[in-house]
Scaffold this motif. Structure first.
Motif: not given
Lengths: 404, 308
Positions: B1-6, B26-27, B54-71
């Motif tokens: 699951m990909i979660e795109v938030d704000e 994204v299921p 790099r986004a100014d605001r919000g986050s993108v998570r793949v299976d709960g891990a943020d795509t930024h910061g090396g997670a």
């Protein structure tokens, strides 16, 4: 194959695939250095307003020696700086050391027995004859000019002395005749290598300059290849796949370092073998191949670093090639490549110290003009390596920031 | 699951934001279409998902891990960018070898991985060819093969069929479909070709000028369109006639002799509509209820054609 090895292999493949560009990287410097060596060999002249400083140690401190110094001081474009002479031997060594260190390019030592030697009919002992020390970096034309001026001054003092004696004011026995005794200057090149090498030729001066300049030819192709990689999205893809910007940029270093080394060997070979065949003077490659390799490597590191930095701050290929080319011309002009340092006004001569090409030039002169050893090029090599490393780091920082 | 938030992003020096307040899901295993005209913010969104922007605001998570910061490990997400993104002067094999090495493949495993992706992209007979001399379609296939190195769980494709011949386009679409169906890869497919997105994707998000206009499962999104009634008249209706229709219904579109109306519940709306047509002397030649395509949806949402 590790990540760095894969990226370096990629750079080699890209370089080897573009055979035309590779050939130009080797051919252009060879043609360039051949033409410039032949064209420049008779054209080095003193600049209009430049005053060359001449250090004078007068160990004789006699009326004749003072007259000689006064005569030298009347010459245009040479400025006399008198040094104190405590003891003759020590003063001579100190004068020579100052010329070796590059504090001035001409030094005149008048020995204590000068006045007595002037009055003798027989040829004087070497120890009583004035010595002129020249720095290897002094233009040959300037050296020849000063030698003529100094010999004329010496002759004038000697004739005055003979005339004085002739009118009977201090007429001793065994008076020297104006046409006898032949008091000639002794010329010495003060360099770290010791010994009595030949006076450096114009080729010896110009080849190092154009060699450094030619090694910076790699700046434009490296910068352009990076922009193309960025425009094609390949850099983004590699970054996304986990290749750090520092490695993406650094992978250029190895192949272009080898290009620079081949250029170095080719250009020295041109100076040694090809220029004499074309009627020019032969380049003496000096006695330290390790020194040449060290300073060549440092110049290469600086050139690649500069290319990376230019690519990082340029937005288009045209920008990169143009700014790369123009920047090299500027640091070349500033570094005494286009115009020899010796003919620059003093303020400009000071400014040459900011140019990496000037550091490279001094490094090559350490070996090819001053006949130094590898240790002598370490200061210049360190500065060039630091310049390359800082440029590389700044470029990686800029590439990282391109993630917005 | 990909979660795109704000998600919000404004490029330095830009007057308007590239993305503002974009939120969607994204299921896993879905083929998710990102639809929008040029400049809608699709590539920026994909860049953020890939961790390249790099986004100014919000986050993108793949299976709960943020795509930024090396997670999220780079190998989790593959990309097929808009540009060729390979080295034209090298052969297909050399390109694949280099990118496989960057992905961490060594020795035998690298050779196996090359064979695997070459098979998926059907590049086997072109391995020795110079990448720059391939046809447009083969270049896209090479780009797809590079994107598949390391078996990523998420594959982002940015306008992958732009400028390719119909045959290659078909191949790419079938490959993407198969990747999701057979290998369970989650695909994010950015395009401005509506028919492509409609055929290929099971979920979508429509972007315009950095804003999210609608998102959800394709069937749900298109189902909302079924309230639309298109009426075709012998001649374009006059201004007064159109105003009368607009007083009673939302006019989705009025181009030439065709007027599309949002009539809501059709059974409830029909008596009102019949009275309006009679009173305003409007006699439709034909009508079509429930335009089930994205073009009409986009038009309805933005008031513009997608290719404006």
């Amino acid at each position: 194959m590790t990540l760095p090895a894969a990226l370096i292999r990629k750079e080699f493949l890209l370089l080897l695939r573009d055979r035309q560009a590779l050939a130009l990287l080797f051919l252009l410097p060879v043609v360039f250095i051949l033409i410039m060596s032949l064209a420049m060999q008779g054209s080095l002249r003193m600049g209009g307003s430049t005053v060359e400083e001449v250090l004078v140690t007068d160990a004789s401190d006699s009326s004749a020696s003072r007259a000689l110094v006064r005569a030298l001081g009347r010459a245009e474009r040479f400025g006399i700086t008198s040094l104190p002479a405590s003891s003759a031997a020590d003063a001579q060594a100190r004068l020579r050391a100052r010329i070796e260190r590059g504090e001035a390019r001409i030094g005149v030592f008048v020995p204590s027995g000068f006045e007595r030697a002037l009055g003798r009919q027989a040829a004087p002992a070497d120890a009583h004859v004035p010595v002129v020390y020249y720095a290897p970096a002094l233009l040959p034309e300037v050296r020849r000019t000063f030698t003529l001026i100094a010999e004329a001054a010496l002759e004038r003092v000697r004739v005055s002395r003979v005339l004085d004696q002739a009118v009977g004011r201090h007429l001793p026995d065994g008076v020297a005749q104006a046409d006898g005794g032949g008091l000639r200057l002794r010329e010495r090149v003060a360099h770290a290598g010791g010994g009595e090498p030949t006076i450096p030729s114009a080729v010896q001066h110009s080849v190092p300059a154009w060699l450094v300049f030619s090694m910076f030819f790699v700046v434009a192709p490296i910068a352009a290849s990076l922009i193309v990689e960025r425009d094609q999205g390949t850099q983004r893809r590699l970054q996304q796949m986990g290749a750090p910007p520092l490695w993406l940029l650094g992978s250029r270093l190895v192949p272009y370092y080898l290009v620079n080394m081949v250029q170095l060997v080719l250009m020295l070979a041109v100076g040694v073998f090809l220029v004499p065949l074309a009627g020019g003077e032969r380049l003496d490659p000096g006695s330290s191949y390790i020194g040449l390799w060290l300073i060549g490597s440092a110049v290469s590191l600086a050139a690649v670093g500069l290319a990376l930095l230019i690519a990082a701050v340029s937005r288009t290929v045209v920008q990169a090639t143009l700014s790369g080319g123009v920047f090299c011309l500027i640091i070349g002009a500033l570094g005494g490549i286009m115009v020899p340092k010796a003919v620059m006004p003093p303020a400009m001569q000071q400014l040459t110290h900011v140019s990496p090409m000037s550091w490279g030039l001094e490094g090559f002169w350490d070996i090819l003009l001053r006949y130094g050893q590898w240790q002598d090029v370490l200061p210049e090599a360190a500065m060039l390596a630091a310049f390359g490393a800082v440029s590389w780091a700044l470029a990686a920082l800029a590439a990282g920031r391109r993630r917005y | 699951m990909i979660e795109v938030d704000e998600l919000g992003k404004t490029y330095p020096g830009a007057d308007t934001p590239a993305l503002q307040g974009v939120t969607f899901r994204v299921p896993e295993g879905s083929v998710f279409g990102l639809l929008g005209p040029n400049g809608a913010g699709k590539s920026t969104l994909i860049g953020i998902v890939l961790g390249l922007i790099r986004a100014d605001r919000g986050s993108v998570r793949v299976d709960g891990a943020d795509t930024h910061g090396g997670a999220v490990r780079p190998a989790v997400i593959g990309m097929v960018p808009q540009e060729p993104a390979f080295y034209p002067s090298l052969t297909v094999r050399e390109n694949l070898e280099i990118f496989a090495a960057v992905r961490g493949f060594r020795g035998r495993s690298r050779a196996d991985e090359l064979a695997r992706v070459a098979d998926i992209a059907r590049l086997g007979e072109h391995m020795r060819a110079s990448a720059g001399r391939l046809s447009g379609g083969l270049k896209r296939r090479l780009s797809l093969a590079i994107g598949l190195l390391g078996s990523p769980r998420v594959l982002c494709l940015d306008e992958p069929t732009t400028g390719v011949d119909p045959q290659s386009r078909r191949f790419i679409l079938e490959s993407v479909e198969a990747l999701a169906a057979d290998r369970g890869i989650t695909v994010i497919y950015a395009s401005h070709y509506m028919e492509e997105v409609q055929d290929l994707c099971d979920h979508l998000a429509i972007l315009d000028q950095g804003r999210l206009l609608c998102t959800g499962a394709m069937a749900d999104v298109l189902g909302r369109q079924q309230r639309s009634l298109a009426l075709r008249f012998p001649a374009p209706p006059g201004r007064g006639q159109l105003e009368a229709l607009a007083d009673a219904f939302l006019v989705v579109d009025a181009a030439g002799d065709t007027v599309s109306l949002d009539i809501g519940d059709p059974l409830a709306a029909l008596p009102t509509l019949a009275g309006l047509l009679r009173d305003n002397d409007l006699r439709p030649e034909s009508f079509h209820y429930g335009e089930q395509d994205l073009e009409a949806l986009f038009l309805r949402l933005t008031g513009r054609q997608l290719r404006d």
